[in-house]
Design a protein around this motif. Structure first.
Motif, PDB file in Angstrom:
ATOM      1  N   LEU A  51       0.835  -1.211   0.000  1.00  0.00           N
ATOM      2  CA  LEU A  51       0.000   0.000   0.000  1.00  0.00           C
ATOM      3  C   LEU A  51       0.863   1.250   0.000  1.00  0.00           C
ATOM      4  O   LEU A  51       0.700   2.139  -0.854  1.00  0.00           O
ATOM      5  CB  LEU A  51      -0.929  -0.028   1.216  1.00  0.00           C
ATOM      6  CG  LEU A  51      -1.685   1.275   1.539  1.00  0.00           C
ATOM      7  CD1 LEU A  51      -2.614   1.641   0.400  1.00  0.00           C
ATOM      8  CD2 LEU A  51      -2.446   1.147   2.845  1.00  0.00           C
ATOM      9  N   PHE A  52       1.778   1.364   0.944  1.00  0.00           N
ATOM     10  CA  PHE A  52       2.608   2.571   1.024  1.00  0.00           C
ATOM     11  C   PHE A  52       3.574   2.667  -0.147  1.00  0.00           C
ATOM     12  O   PHE A  52       3.879   3.763  -0.630  1.00  0.00           O
ATOM     13  CB  PHE A  52       3.370   2.585   2.348  1.00  0.00           C
ATOM     14  CG  PHE A  52       2.488   2.838   3.535  1.00  0.00           C
ATOM     15  CD1 PHE A  52       1.913   4.089   3.736  1.00  0.00           C
ATOM     16  CD2 PHE A  52       2.202   1.828   4.451  1.00  0.00           C
ATOM     17  CE1 PHE A  52       1.103   4.329   4.830  1.00  0.00           C
ATOM     18  CE2 PHE A  52       1.387   2.072   5.551  1.00  0.00           C
ATOM     19  CZ  PHE A  52       0.829   3.319   5.736  1.00  0.00           C
ATOM     20  N   SER A  54       2.979   1.619  -3.197  1.00  0.00           N
ATOM     21  CA  SER A  54       2.211   2.055  -4.369  1.00  0.00           C
ATOM     22  C   SER A  54       1.935   3.552  -4.314  1.00  0.00           C
ATOM     23  O   SER A  54       2.045   4.253  -5.324  1.00  0.00           O
ATOM     24  CB  SER A  54       0.891   1.280  -4.444  1.00  0.00           C
ATOM     25  OG  SER A  54       1.132  -0.104  -4.577  1.00  0.00           O
ATOM     26  N   ARG A  55       1.599   4.045  -3.148  1.00  0.00           N
ATOM     27  CA  ARG A  55       1.316   5.479  -3.030  1.00  0.00           C
ATOM     28  C   ARG A  55       2.563   6.329  -3.251  1.00  0.00           C
ATOM     29  O   ARG A  55       2.471   7.492  -3.646  1.00  0.00           O
ATOM     30  CB  ARG A  55       0.713   5.789  -1.663  1.00  0.00           C
ATOM     31  CG  ARG A  55      -0.663   5.163  -1.445  1.00  0.00           C
ATOM     32  CD  ARG A  55      -1.307   5.692  -0.187  1.00  0.00           C
ATOM     33  NE  ARG A  55      -1.538   7.121  -0.283  1.00  0.00           N
ATOM     34  CZ  ARG A  55      -2.579   7.695  -0.878  1.00  0.00           C
ATOM     35  NH1 ARG A  55      -3.494   6.927  -1.478  1.00  0.00           N
ATOM     36  NH2 ARG A  55      -2.720   8.998  -0.897  1.00  0.00           N
ATOM     37  N   ARG A  64      -3.429   5.895  -7.733  1.00  0.00           N
ATOM     38  CA  ARG A  64      -3.124   5.696  -6.311  1.00  0.00           C
ATOM     39  C   ARG A  64      -4.390   5.418  -5.507  1.00  0.00           C
ATOM     40  O   ARG A  64      -4.383   4.587  -4.598  1.00  0.00           O
ATOM     41  CB  ARG A  64      -2.403   6.930  -5.761  1.00  0.00           C
ATOM     42  CG  ARG A  64      -0.994   7.108  -6.286  1.00  0.00           C
ATOM     43  CD  ARG A  64      -0.183   8.002  -5.360  1.00  0.00           C
ATOM     44  NE  ARG A  64      -0.793   9.302  -5.196  1.00  0.00           N
ATOM     45  CZ  ARG A  64      -0.512  10.372  -5.929  1.00  0.00           C
ATOM     46  NH1 ARG A  64       0.364  10.259  -6.911  1.00  0.00           N
ATOM     47  NH2 ARG A  64      -1.107  11.521  -5.688  1.00  0.00           N
ATOM     48  N   ARG A  65      -5.457   6.117  -5.822  1.00  0.00           N
ATOM     49  CA  ARG A  65      -6.716   5.879  -5.110  1.00  0.00           C
ATOM     50  C   ARG A  65      -7.217   4.455  -5.331  1.00  0.00           C
ATOM     51  O   ARG A  65      -7.652   3.776  -4.389  1.00  0.00           O
ATOM     52  CB  ARG A  65      -7.778   6.885  -5.574  1.00  0.00           C
ATOM     53  CG  ARG A  65      -7.568   8.292  -5.054  1.00  0.00           C
ATOM     54  CD  ARG A  65      -8.842   9.103  -5.183  1.00  0.00           C
ATOM     55  NE  ARG A  65      -9.249   9.236  -6.561  1.00  0.00           N
ATOM     56  CZ  ARG A  65      -9.016  10.305  -7.298  1.00  0.00           C
ATOM     57  NH1 ARG A  65      -8.368  11.340  -6.795  1.00  0.00           N
ATOM     58  NH2 ARG A  65      -9.434  10.363  -8.552  1.00  0.00           N
ATOM     59  N   THR A  68      -4.937   1.985  -3.531  1.00  0.00           N
ATOM     60  CA  THR A  68      -5.172   2.069  -2.083  1.00  0.00           C
ATOM     61  C   THR A  68      -6.440   1.323  -1.696  1.00  0.00           C
ATOM     62  O   THR A  68      -6.470   0.570  -0.712  1.00  0.00           O
ATOM     63  CB  THR A  68      -5.280   3.537  -1.660  1.00  0.00           C
ATOM     64  OG1 THR A  68      -4.050   4.206  -1.973  1.00  0.00           O
ATOM     65  CG2 THR A  68      -5.552   3.657  -0.170  1.00  0.00           C
TER      66      THR A  68
END
Length: 551
Positions: A51-52, A54-55, A64-65, A68
């Motif tokens: 998750l982190f 990818s952001r 990103r949304r 997430t």
């Protein structure tokens, strides 16, 4: 861009954690030891790292949304699965409902990642069409249909007709619709990925994504094989395998550079040839290109308030989040060009000044020539009047009464010359003259006639534009009629009417008609008529133009 060290460590840790979780489950599956919570912690750590990561790595906000949301959905799925196996009896109603809701992530995860693939090859500001959320409506309805399977059994049909997790069951149409939507999204993901890659990328790099997809497809095909499950089926359950597949597939696209990421920007910045860098809030340079200049704090602070030019380099500073971004431009060549342009400008200014002066002289000469030409034309046209006035002034009577009468007549001739010259000057500047000028000319002539005891009146409207030839003809006709009637003239009346064109009338209390042959040709050119009549001791002179003569 090559994968940097941080991302490589994340990938190695994730792969090791996933492999360890599979081996851990394989070892403990036949024991009485509960291992679900430990496996959940391991997988949740992997999902959280992804998750982190990818952001941090992907520039598009929309992507990103979606990623997430996918990571959070995986984590929720993992937590709910663990709660079911660890704390809820297998034959309970709640356990069965959790089992049904497994298919919500099964349906939504492929859809979310399919939508994320639409950002591949797009600019950072790209956003999905406004109608894209409509795709979640059928997916939500399908998941809700499976969740309410106890009411209709269209997803899972139990052998004895009563919903029971321990009972044998077969698959219904809703289940196949869910699997079909998953396969459809997988095909869409592959299609969008392949469409965005070049032929060279396909030959060199598609092996890894294809291998990940093949393993996921094999697991899906063998998922219903409960009697003799394969090794990796025993290592990973369906929820875990589904989540790991999507993470692995997405990372395989990054590894093979089919999906560009924003990772390793520091290395990219250092290796670039741009003359720029980043400074912290205290103006300490923390990152700059290898070939870029390294300004000191004083220069950066000065450039914050305005551009700084030193040794042919232009330094600029722009505040950014957490510090400042500065860049330098080599303007030495530009300065040299500016010097040459300044020299050229000075030379051209001198040339322009000389050309302007020459133009002014030429305009003055042309204007003087035109004025001289006009004055010559006026002199030639009024020469008979000048000659007659000169003769009158050269031979003056000796007696006082004769002298006075001669001067009065000379004044009448002089005002005609004056007013006719004025009208000729106005005609030279414009092709039209206002009727008010005719009124002023006739009025001034009548004023001098009154000095000789001749009563006069003029009714000439103003504000009407007339051709210069028309105005000159009417004034000269008035002067000719007056001269012809002198010295026996006692009264004169002049009227001008614009009711239906031009109607100009002169009335004299003298029956002598003037000679109009000199005006007939000019009248014909103006498209009008001229006439003179005598009656009851008066002379009536008429000049008319039907519907014309002005504007």
């Amino acid at each position: 861009m090559p994968i940097d060290r941080k991302h490589r460590r994340e990938m190695l840790f994730g792969a090791g954690a996933v492999l360890f979780s599979g081996i851990f489950r394989l070892v403990l599956e036949d024991t009485v030891i509960s291992y679900h919570c430990i496996l959940a912690l391991i997988l949740l750590t992997v999902y959280l790292i992804w998750l982190f990561s990818s952001r941090r790595r992907f520039p598009q906000r929309g992507m990103r949304r979606l990623l997430t949301a996918s990571a959070l959905l995986m984590m929720v799925w993992c937590i709910v699965k663990t709660i079911r196996y660890e704390f809820i009896p297998a034959d309970s109603f709640l356990s069965r409902q959790i089992w049904y809701w497994y298919y919500f992530p099964v349906i939504m995860l492929p859809l979310l990642l399919l939508m994320a693939t639409f950002y591949i090859g797009r600019t950072d500001s790209y956003e999905l069409p406004a109608a894209s959320p409509v795709a979640f409506i059928p997916a939500t309805l399908l998941a809700a249909g499976i969740a309410t399977n106890d009411l209709h059994q269209l997803a899972f049909r139990f052998e004895h007709g009563i919903p029971n997790t321990d009972d044998r069951y077969s698959y219904g149409p809703l289940y196949y619709c869910a699997i079909g939507s998953m396969i459809f999204c997988l095909c869409g993901i592959l299609f969008k990925t392949l469409r965005g890659c070049t032929r060279k990328q396909f030959r060199r790099s598609f092996v890894i994504p294809a291998g990940v997809t093949t393993m996921a497809g094999l697991y899906l095909l063998l998922y219903t094989n409960d009697k003799n499950p394969l090794l990796f089926q025993r290592m990973y359950e369906f929820p875990d395998m589904t989540c790991l597949f999507f993470v692995s597939f997405w990372e395989s696209l990054v590894m093979t550079h089919m999906l560009p990421s924003n990772d390793g920007h520091e290395e990219f910045f250092k290796a670039s040839l741009i003359n720029a860098g980043l400074a912290d809030s205290e103006m300490n340079v923390v990152l700059h290109g290898e070939n870029s200049p390294l300004p000191d704090k004083e220069q950066l602070k000065e450039a914050e308030n305005g551009e700084v030019i030193k040794d042919g380099m232009l330094l600029k500073v722009q505040p950014v989040k957490g510090g400042y971004f500065y860049w330098a431009e080599d303007i030495r060549e530009l300065q040299q060009i500016n010097m040459q342009l300044e020299e050229t400008r000075s030379y051209l200014e001198e040339e322009n000044a000389m050309l302007d002066e020459a133009q002014h002289l030429e305009e003055g000469r042309r204007r003087t020539a035109e004025q001289n030409k006009l004055y010559d034309s006026i002199s030639r046209r009024l020469k008979p009047n000048f000659d007659r006035l000169s003769e009158r002034l050269e031979v003056l009577p000796d007696d006082e009464e004769g002298f006075r009468n001669s001067m009065k007549r000379a004044a009448i001739d002089a005002v005609f010359i004056k007013r006719c010259s004025n009208l000729l000057l106005l005609a030279g500047s414009d092709g039209y003259i206002d009727s008010g000028e005719l009124a002023l000319s006739v009025g001034e002539s009548l004023g001098y006639l009154e000095l000789s005891g001749i009563f006069g009146n003029a009714e000439i409207p103003r504000g009407k534009k007339l051709t210069a030839d028309t105005v000159l003809l009417m004034y000269e006709l008035f002067q000719a009629a007056v001269e012809n009637a002198l010295p026996a003239l006692n009264a004169v009346m002049v009227t001008l009417d614009f009711g239906n064109g031009i109607d100009y009338r002169i009335e004299l209390d003298n029956e002598d008609k003037p000679e109009l042959s000199a005006f007939e040709k000019r009248t014909a050119l103006l498209g009008g008529r001229i006439s003179a009549e005598s009656s009851d001791g008066s002379c009536f002179i008429t000049f008319s133009v039907k519907g014309g003569g002005g504007e």
